[in-house]
Structure formats: structure tokens, C-alpha cells
Design a protein around this motif. Structure first.
Motif, mmCIF file in Angstrom:
data_model
loop_
_atom_site.group_PDB
_atom_site.id
_atom_site.type_symbol
_atom_site.label_atom_id
_atom_site.label_comp_id
_atom_site.label_asym_id
_atom_site.label_seq_id
_atom_site.Cartn_x
_atom_site.Cartn_y
_atom_site.Cartn_z
ATOM 1 N N LEU A 186 0.855 -1.188 0.000
ATOM 2 C CA LEU A 186 0.000 0.000 0.000
ATOM 3 C C LEU A 186 0.889 1.234 0.000
ATOM 4 C CD1 LEU A 186 -2.690 1.498 0.225
ATOM 5 C CD2 LEU A 186 -2.583 1.189 2.717
ATOM 6 N N VAL A 187 0.754 2.034 -1.051
ATOM 7 C CA VAL A 187 1.522 3.273 -1.168
ATOM 8 C C VAL A 187 0.550 4.430 -0.998
ATOM 9 C CG1 VAL A 187 3.041 4.655 -2.620
ATOM 10 C CG2 VAL A 187 3.146 2.160 -2.729
ATOM 11 N N ASN A 188 0.630 5.093 0.123
ATOM 12 C CA ASN A 188 -0.280 6.202 0.384
ATOM 13 C C ASN A 188 0.435 7.521 0.127
ATOM 14 O OD1 ASN A 188 -3.016 6.986 1.554
ATOM 15 N ND2 ASN A 188 -1.609 8.217 2.786
ATOM 16 N N SER A 299 5.584 12.035 -9.638
ATOM 17 C CA SER A 299 4.950 10.746 -9.925
ATOM 18 C C SER A 299 5.978 9.691 -10.304
ATOM 19 C CB SER A 299 3.934 10.901 -11.061
ATOM 20 O OG SER A 299 2.908 11.784 -10.701
ATOM 21 N N ASN A 300 6.962 10.059 -11.128
ATOM 22 C CA ASN A 300 8.016 9.117 -11.503
ATOM 23 C C ASN A 300 8.823 8.664 -10.283
ATOM 24 O OD1 ASN A 300 7.968 8.520 -14.305
ATOM 25 N ND2 ASN A 300 8.596 10.622 -14.756
ATOM 26 N N ASP A 301 9.104 9.607 -9.414
ATOM 27 C CA ASP A 301 9.877 9.289 -8.215
ATOM 28 C C ASP A 301 9.110 8.289 -7.332
ATOM 29 O OD1 ASP A 301 12.133 9.892 -6.317
ATOM 30 O OD2 ASP A 301 10.447 10.547 -5.079
ATOM 31 N N ILE A 302 7.815 8.540 -7.151
ATOM 32 C CA ILE A 302 6.988 7.645 -6.332
ATOM 33 C C ILE A 302 6.894 6.265 -6.978
ATOM 34 C CG2 ILE A 302 4.640 7.241 -5.489
ATOM 35 C CD1 ILE A 302 4.384 10.325 -5.257
ATOM 36 N N GLY A 303 6.715 6.223 -8.302
ATOM 37 C CA GLY A 303 6.619 4.946 -8.995
ATOM 38 C C GLY A 303 7.880 4.122 -8.879
ATOM 39 N N GLN A 304 9.022 4.753 -9.038
ATOM 40 C CA GLN A 304 10.284 4.012 -8.974
ATOM 41 C C GLN A 304 10.547 3.476 -7.567
ATOM 42 O OE1 GLN A 304 13.775 6.233 -10.061
ATOM 43 N NE2 GLN A 304 15.065 4.402 -10.192
ATOM 44 N N ILE A 305 10.322 4.305 -6.557
ATOM 45 C CA ILE A 305 10.549 3.859 -5.180
ATOM 46 C C ILE A 305 9.612 2.712 -4.825
ATOM 47 C CG2 ILE A 305 10.324 4.561 -2.762
ATOM 48 C CD1 ILE A 305 11.249 7.355 -3.630
ATOM 49 N N SER A 306 8.352 2.825 -5.239
ATOM 50 C CA SER A 306 7.375 1.769 -4.943
ATOM 51 C C SER A 306 7.775 0.459 -5.599
ATOM 52 C CB SER A 306 5.988 2.188 -5.435
ATOM 53 O OG SER A 306 5.582 3.391 -4.841
ATOM 54 N N CYS A 307 8.225 0.538 -6.836
ATOM 55 C CA CYS A 307 8.651 -0.654 -7.566
ATOM 56 C C CYS A 307 9.814 -1.340 -6.856
ATOM 57 C CB CYS A 307 9.053 -0.260 -8.985
ATOM 58 S SG CYS A 307 9.673 -1.625 -9.974
ATOM 59 N N HIS A 333 -1.052 7.656 -15.147
ATOM 60 C CA HIS A 333 -0.267 7.187 -16.285
ATOM 61 C C HIS A 333 1.220 7.181 -15.945
ATOM 62 C CE1 HIS A 333 1.385 6.727 -20.276
ATOM 63 N NE2 HIS A 333 2.017 7.881 -20.157
ATOM 64 N N THR A 334 1.685 8.240 -15.309
ATOM 65 C CA THR A 334 3.107 8.342 -15.002
ATOM 66 C C THR A 334 3.530 7.270 -14.000
ATOM 67 O OG1 THR A 334 2.901 10.734 -15.311
ATOM 68 C CG2 THR A 334 4.916 9.933 -14.288
ATOM 69 N N ILE A 335 2.716 7.051 -12.978
ATOM 70 C CA ILE A 335 3.042 6.014 -11.992
ATOM 71 C C ILE A 335 3.013 4.631 -12.641
ATOM 72 C CG2 ILE A 335 2.190 4.857 -9.920
ATOM 73 C CD1 ILE A 335 1.365 7.594 -8.852
ATOM 74 N N THR A 336 1.983 4.376 -13.460
ATOM 75 C CA THR A 336 1.884 3.090 -14.153
ATOM 76 C C THR A 336 3.088 2.874 -15.062
ATOM 77 O OG1 THR A 336 -0.537 3.123 -14.104
ATOM 78 C CG2 THR A 336 0.494 1.719 -15.752
ATOM 79 N N TYR A 337 3.464 3.923 -15.792
ATOM 80 C CA TYR A 337 4.621 3.827 -16.693
ATOM 81 C C TYR A 337 5.881 3.501 -15.891
ATOM 82 C CZ TYR A 337 8.096 5.022 -20.235
ATOM 83 O OH TYR A 337 9.148 4.975 -21.108
ATOM 84 N N ALA A 338 6.042 4.178 -14.763
ATOM 85 C CA ALA A 338 7.232 3.941 -13.948
ATOM 86 C C ALA A 338 7.262 2.508 -13.425
ATOM 87 C CB ALA A 338 7.267 4.930 -12.782
ATOM 88 N N ILE A 339 6.122 1.999 -12.948
ATOM 89 C CA ILE A 339 6.067 0.624 -12.446
ATOM 90 C C ILE A 339 6.380 -0.361 -13.567
ATOM 91 C CG2 ILE A 339 4.534 -1.156 -11.521
ATOM 92 C CD1 ILE A 339 5.320 0.841 -9.422
ATOM 93 N N ASN A 340 5.774 -0.168 -14.728
ATOM 94 C CA ASN A 340 6.032 -1.065 -15.862
ATOM 95 C C ASN A 340 7.483 -0.989 -16.322
ATOM 96 O OD1 ASN A 340 3.411 -2.059 -15.996
ATOM 97 N ND2 ASN A 340 2.728 -0.513 -17.448
#
Length: 796
Positions: A186-188, A299-307, A333-340
Motif C-alpha cells: 500500500l503506497v499512500n 509521480s516518476n519518483d513515487i513509482g520508482q521507489i514503490s517498484c 499514467h506516469t506512476i503506471t509507466y514507472a512501475i512497468n
């Protein structure tokens, strides 16, 4: 107009416009963040409900026999509802004043109570809350509230979680309810970011986080642009092009960096192009481009750290919550892109329709022992909730150019817990709806138009059902306005309330009717049709008993289909029944498509009946009148005579002219007076009448009454019978069972019949043998793109 004045206007609206049903509020909780606060309050809601009871009949003095099968009484009952409203922290004190005036001062029972609060602000504003409201602030752990709120929505709200695929024809891919929730990440994303590993309801661990979150976006955004609040900044970002501000790989290398596998459009340096701009010299940058770049950066920063955290702990599902996301396409979109990108497609980024309310829900549950989430199920009240991307103000709001957003979320407590039908072959992959209208533009336009065109007749029927019409016309107009507003929202944003289906359109209409105290618009029509059908039943049974075995089974099947013709929800049938009082059972029989039917598994079904009897048949009945009495009861009687136990199910609450559980109990007793077989079966428990838990012509078999599920397990159901377009065509056409099933309906909608390769009154009679091993699961949209399978062997 400044944001402060515009918001002051919004919270001075009449309570029912934003803070609905405030006069009946009993307690409340708050989630106070650095940027946003959410208010949760519990209220009792007065609902009208149609109750039926056995009638004593008799003469009331006018010389007429007024005996009816049952008496209908509309009674008011109290239901439980939780309301959630969000507002920005800029207006926190003003909202406390509003709460004091409308929720505390006017309610003596609130005095001396405790406010459940969570979030960082629950510590910072303790004294302010006490001074303003005169109530103590009971602070709850933020992480625990977030986790409990997340589990709560995933277990209770249909289509809560979704994947976002921006460049897909259908960007919102909603998830079915997952019985195996755990483990997940869970990423809040609030003012900062918290990352929590959740292994069970009470086992979790904060494994990381970041100080760069929503607060960073708002703080930097307000300094770099003229935006004054979160909504203005997001709106600005949606209009921008980050490539005018960010340095891309192609800006450095002239194209892609093939050796490292870096595409040319990849951001190499956020805000990199602004380096040349010094002291106002050089290139000018547009505010919207700066806002877009800032949104991408965070958003990119959050996505990468979460991944990275998910990979480190071996987790595949990542749920993103918090009001930073706000259902904003660019953010998701940005978070999804970063996770993918960082996981190379191995991890799943999931978003929540109500991500901003997790903490408020968790805090509320802490103070709601009598509403224990383990004892009750809750459902979203579509009539009172804003949907994704539908945060416009009420139509009479002034001024119309306000900047403060409007968002509301409501949950109704259901009477009983709802669980999956045990006979479902694979509950996690079960999708009740045959066609997802969010994925099918032609079907979406047709059904939205269809429901809009029917609105006037539904309203007229609702008015006619009322014993006194003093205010019925006004309430009907209010119902039409509210439902029409929902249809307008769904035309523009079909994903606003999850997957858009015929079922969700029907459910929303029923909730809007209930909102204005129309409990059962078809109650008197159903009563008249039930009485008429009972008069014909003895002759029908006598005819069936005179037939040889095979001929009797064919007649029973045709009787089920003929009875199913009588559906007030179908335009073609409504015209027939309104224009011809003599249209009856034999006339309906003559309307049926001649064999071979559109889907014709009658012969395999007759062959199966030559074998041993079923142990227990579960029958989900459809309409009142001729359908239930001349179609379903004779079929159930035949099952009983074969030695099969029967569970006969009806809706728990009214919907169109569907028979309800309350009505079915009385009808079963009346049928028993006419039929010794039914009388014996009822008395000995071989025939049992039960409530399905549904309040819709359609049927979600993942949410049925818990008592029904237990009874199915106890009796060992080995045959499921789904009758009617709603239960067998709009929903469950592709449902797979571990036991045998019958899905049967008469197609009374020309558009749908044509799509299936037939015409009005075409017949679907689909018999399937249960199997523990199934082949490829059909697509949920197969019915809209392929011809029906006419050969019996294809379903065996």
C-alpha cells in the motif's frame, strides 16, 4: 473570486446539497492531512419499504369483496449510511465552524462525544478541535487507519480497484473483488509518501516512504505558478507539455540511446531545459508546462521507489492511495509507466476509486463497534456519490466558476453479509456482466439512450404506486432529474462508477427511486398478476400431469420461457400488455421462437433428465405473476417429484416487476393450498424459499446472501437455474459452475436479439454440465461480437 470566498459559499449550501442528511448524524471522524481533510459521519437514513403480509380480505363496507393474496404497506425504516466529504486544509477552521453549527450545536446527543481522528493534523489541531467543537479528539494511528480503510473498500465496493492504461481504447481496467487480498503493498501519497507491506488484516509494516509527495507538488507548484490550490494545479498540469521543460534522452543524444535501451522520449533530466533560463533571461516557460513537469517528476519518483520496495519484498500487487492521485489521468499514467518500466511488466500498479478516503474510513471504523465491518457488508450509494472525474458542483451553485472542488462518497449498510455462491467454478475470475459498456461504445450509446427514453414511464409508474399523490409528482420530478444527471455523467465519463453495465444502470435507477421514497413502483401490478395466475394454476398442473414424461418436460421448459415473456422492464412486452388486456400465457407461448431456438440445448437437457435425479436444484426466479406461478412453480414441482430438493430464490428487495422474497413466501403458501406436492415439500423442507440478497433484475453471484450460501453448501446444490434476461443474459451468460446449470430467457429487446443473431422472442436455452476443469474462459464481451453457439456439443 478568491478561493477562500468561493469555498465559503460552497460550505454555506443547504446541508442536503453537500453535507447530506446532516440532521440525522450520530457521530463523525476525520482524517486531517497536511493538504486535505476528510470528514466522515454516520447517519440514519429514513427509507420507504414495501412490506407484504397475508391479507384477511373481506368487505370494507362498499359491497365489494376486497380480498387479496396479501396486503401491501409502505413503511419507513431506518438504514445506516456513512457520508464522506473532502475539503482543503486552507478552509479547516471554516469547516469546523460549519460542523459545530450543523452537526454539534443542533444535536444534543453529540455533546460529550469523542471525535475519532487520524492523520498528522489530528495531533496538530487537537486543541483547535476541542475549542471549536467542545469535543475531545481521540487520535488513531494513521497507518492502521489507512490499512483498515483499504481492506474495507476492497472487500465492500464493487470495481474499487483498477489498472490505468492511458493509450488503451479502454483506459480503466476494473478489477473484480479479490478473495485473496494479501499480501500487497500500500503506497499512500498524501503530503508525503508512506509505503506499507500488508500481510493480513492485522499484520503490516511500514517499510519505507518519501518526503516528496503531494505536499511537495502543491508547495512547489504554487511557487512556480499562479495556482492557489491542488485542483488549480492539476488542471494546469493537464494542459501542459512537459517536453518543453524536461530534458529528454533525444535532447542529449539526438534520438534513442540504443546501447542502453533508452527510448528518445524518456526523461533524462526533470526541469533540465530550465538551466539556460537565468534571472529572467533566455527561454520563457509556460506555467502549464512547468506544472506538468512537476507532476511527472514527483509521480516518476513515487513509482520508482514503490517498484523497488515491491521487488525487495516479493510483492506483485501495489495499491496506490491518497488524494495526490485524485483519479488524475496524467498522475496515474506516469506512476503506471514507472512501475512497468522499472519492473519490466512484472508488477501491477492498481489505483482505488476512493483512494483519498482510506484514512477517514479507518478512523470511522474505530468508533463504530456496532457497525463492525466483519458483521456487515456495505455498498456504494450511487445516488449520493460523486464519481471519478465528476467533481462538478451542484447545478444551483453560485458562482459557477468556483475553484474549490466538490466530492462526496456514501456507503449504505446492507441488511446481511454477502458472499460468493459456492457453486461458482472459479470465484476470483468470475465477472457477472456479459458486456462491459465502457468497452463497447455502440452498446453504451444504445443502453444509455434506452434508459433515458424509459425515464418518463418509470416516473409515471412510481407516481401511480403511491397511495397519496400529494407530493408524488414532485418526488418523481426530483428522481428524474437525479437519474438523468447520472446518465449525463456516464455519457461523458462511462468509468465514473466502475465498469458501466446494464446491471449498474439498473442498480443506480433503483437507488435513485429509493432516494425519493418510491419503494416498489410495480407493487400493485405484481399483486394483480399474481392473483390472476393463481386462478389458472390448477388447470395448468392438470394439463401437465396428463402428459407423458418427455412431452411433460418439453411443456415445462416452454412454460418457463412463456412465463419469462411477462417482463415490464422490456419495451416490446410493455406495449403488448398495455395495449391488450387479453394477452395471457397461451398468447406468450405462441410468441416463442419455433425450434431450433437461438441457443437450443433442450435435447441434451431432456437426455439428462432420463438419468438419476439431481440432489438439489437452486432456482433464481425472475418475474411475478405468470412467470413465477405458471412457469417456475410447476418446474420446481417436477423437480420435487423426481426426488430433488429445491431452493427457490427471489430478490431481497424490489426491482421492476421481479418477485420479492416477501411476496414469494406468501405465494408459496397459496400455491401449496392448490397443490399437495408443493404443500408436502414445504412442510418437509424439500422446497425452501430464500432471499438472494439482490435488489436488481441482474444478479452478481459473488454477492449473495450468506444464509443462502450456507444452505447451498449444506444441501449440496448440483443444479443452478438462472431465469430471465437480467439473470441469464445481461449477467451470468458466461458464468462457469462446478455443477450443472440451466440458463434460459426469451429475448425481448430487439437490439440485443439482433446482436445475438436473432430477433424479438428468440429463445436462449443453455444447458451446461459442470466441470472441475474448464477450457478457455470466454471473453466478457463475446456476446457482443460473436454468434451464439447453437450446437449443444459446444457447451458440453
Amino acid at each position: 473570486m478568491c478561493a477562500e470566498r468561493s469555498y465559503a459559499r460552497s460550505i454555506s449550501l443547504p446541508p442536503d446539497e453537500v453535507f447530506r442528511n446532516l440532521r440525522n448524524a450520530k457521530r463523525f471522524a476525520m482524517d486531517i492531512g497536511g493538504s486535505l481533510a476528510k470528514l466522515a459521519y454516520y447517519s440514519t437514513v429514513e427509507r420507504s419499504r414495501a412490506y407484504v403480509s397475508a391479507s384477511s380480505g373481506g368487505d370494507d363496507g362498499d359491497g365489494q369483496d376486497d380480498h387479496h393474496l396479501y396486503e401491501i404497506q409502505e413503511q419507513n425504516e431506518l438504514g445506516a449510511r456513512i457520508h464522506f466529504v473532502k475539503f482543503e486544509m486552507t478552509y479547516f477552521e471554516k469547516c469546523l465552524d460549519f460542523i459545530k453549527e450543523n452537526l454539534v450545536s443542533s444535536h444534543g446527543e453529540m455533546m460529550g462525544k469523542v471525535v475519532k481522528a487520524t492523520g498528522g493534523g489530528s495531533h496538530k489541531y487537537t486543541n483547535l478541535i476541542r475549542d471549536k467543537l467542545g469535543l475531545e479528539c481521540d487520535k488513531e494511528d494513521e497507518m492502521q487507519c489507512l490499512i483498515q480503510g483499504c481492506i474495507f473498500v476492497l472487500r465492500n465496493i464493487t470495481n474499487e480497484a483498477f489498472e490505468y492504461q492511458r493509450h488503451s481504447p479502454q483506459p480503466y481496467k476494473f478489477q473484480t473483488m479479490d478473495a485473496d487480498l494479501f499480501p500487497f503493498l500500500l503506497v499512500n501519497i498524501g503530503s508525503g509518501v508512506s509505503i506499507v507491506k500488508v500481510e493480513s488484516h492485522d499484520k503490516y509494516e511500514r517499510i519505507g516512504g518519501s518526503s516528496i509527495g503531494g505536499g511537495s507538488f502543491l508547495g512547489l507548484g504554487c511557487k512556480l505558478t499562479k495556482a492557489k490550490n491542488f485542483d488549480e494545479l492539476l488542471q494546469l498540469a493537464s494542459q501542459g507539455d512537459h517536453r518543453n521543460v524536461d530534458m529528454l534522452v533525444r535532447d542529449i543524444y539526438g534520438g534513442a540511446y540504443s546501447a542502453l535501451g533508452l527510448p528518445g522520449e524518456l526523461i533524462a533530466s526533470s526541469f533540465g531545459k530550465m538551466v539556460s533560463a537565468k534571472d529572467g533571461e533566455g527561454q520563457e516557460f509556460e506555467e502549464q508546462d512547468i506544472a506538468k513537469s512537476l507532476l511527472h517528476t514527483i509521480s516518476n519518483d513515487i513509482g520508482q521507489i514503490s517498484c523497488l520496495y515491491a521487488q525487495l519484498h516479493g510483492l506483485r500487487k501495489i495499491y496506490f492511495g491518497g488524494f495526490f492521485i485524485r483519479g488524475h489521468p496524467v498522475t496515474m499514467h506516469t506512476i503506471t509507466y514507472a512501475i512497468n518500466f522499472w519492473s519490466r511488466g512484472t508488477l501491477q500498479a492498481l489505483f482505488l476509486r476512493h483512494e483519498g478516503y482510506l484514512g477517514a474510513i479507518g478512523a470511522f471504523l474505530k468508533g463504530a463497534e456496532e457497525d463492525d465491518s466483519e458483521k456487515y457488508c456495505w455498498g456504494e450509494n450511487y445516488a449520493g456519490s460523486s464519481g471519478l472525474h465528476s467533481t462538478s458542483p451542484p447545478p444551483d451553485f453560485i458562482p459557477r466558476d468556483r475553484t474549490a472542488s466538490f466530492d462526496r462518497f456514501e456507503l449504505d449498510r446492507l441488511e446481511r453479509p454477502l458472499v460468493s455462491l459456492p457453486a461458482l467454478l472459479d470465484p476470483p475470475s468470475y465477472f457477472p456482466d456479459t458486456v462491459d459498456l465502457t468497452e463497447d461504445p455502440d452498446a453504451r450509446k444504445y443502453w444509455l439512450d434506452c434508459f433515458e427514453e424509459a425515464l418518463g414511464k418509470v416516473a409515471a409508474r412510481a407516481v401511480a404506486s403511491q397511495p397519496s399523490r400529494d407530493d408524488a409528482e414532485m418526488r418523481a420530478q426530483q428522481f428524474m432529474a437525479k437519474y438523468n444527471k447520472r446518465l449525463e455523467t456516464l455519457r461523458e465519463h462511462p468509468f465514473a462508477y466502475g465498469s458501466l453495465t446494464v446491471r449498474s444502470l439498473l442498480d443506480t435507477r433503483e437507488q435513485c427511486l429509493n432516494e425519493f421514497h418510491f419503494a416498489d413502483p410495480y407493487q400493485h401490478i405484481k399483486q394483480q398478476e399474481n392473483e390472476a395466475a393463481l386462478r389458472i394454476l390448477p388447470e395448468r398442473l392438470q394439463h401437465l400431469d396428463s402428459l407423458e414424461f418427455r412431452a411433460r418436460q418439453v411443456a415445462l421448459a416452454e412454460g418457463l420461457l412463456a412465463g419469462n415473456v411477462f417482463d415490464w422492464g422490456a419495451k416490446a412486452i410493455t406495449r403488448l400488455m398495455e395495449g391488450d388486456d387479453s394477452f395471457g400465457f397461451e398468447e406468450a407461448m405462441s410468441k416463442l421462437q419455433a425450434r431450433p431456438w437461438l441457443v437450443d440445448d433442450l435435447d441434451p437437457w431432456l437426455e439428462r433428465l432420463q438419468d438419476h435425479p439431481h440432489k438439489c436444484a437452486l432456482i433464481f426466479a425472475d418475474n411475478s405473476g405468470l412467470d413465477i406461478i405458471l412457469g417456475v412453480f410447476p418446474f420446481a414441482r417436477e423437480m420435487v417429484l423426481r426426488g430433488t430438493q429445491v431452493i427457490l430464490c427471489a430478490n431481497s428487495k424490489p426491482a421492476l416487476n421481479d418477485v420479492t422474497y416477501g411476496e414469494l413466501k406468501i405465494l408459496a403458501k397459496k400455491v401449496a393450498e392448490l397443490c399437495p406436492t408443493i404443500r408436502t415439500a414445504l412442510s418437509e423442507g424439500h422446497l425452501k424459499v430464500m432471499a438472494s440478497g439482490a435488489a436488481s433484475p441482474c444478479l452478481d453471484l459473488s454477492r449473495i446472501d450468506e444464509m443462502l450460501s450456507q444452505e447451498c453448501q449444506r444441501r449440496g446444490v448440483d443444479l443452478v437455474v438462472l431465469e430471465g434476461m437480467g439473470r441469464a443474459i445481461h449477467t451470468n451468460y458466461h458464468a462457469a459452475f462446478s455443477c450443472e446449470s440451466l440458463k434460459l430467457a426469451v429475448l425481448k429487446n430487439k437490439w440485443l436479439a439482433n446482436r445475438l443473431g436473432g430477433d424479438v422472442f428468440s429463445v436462449i436455452f443453455k444447458y451446461t454440465k459442470g466441470s472441475k476443469v474448464e477450457g478457455k474462459t470466454p471473453s466478457k464481451n463475446d456476446i457482443g461480437t460473436q454468434q451464439p453457439r447453437k450446437s449443444p456439443e459446444t457447451d458440453r
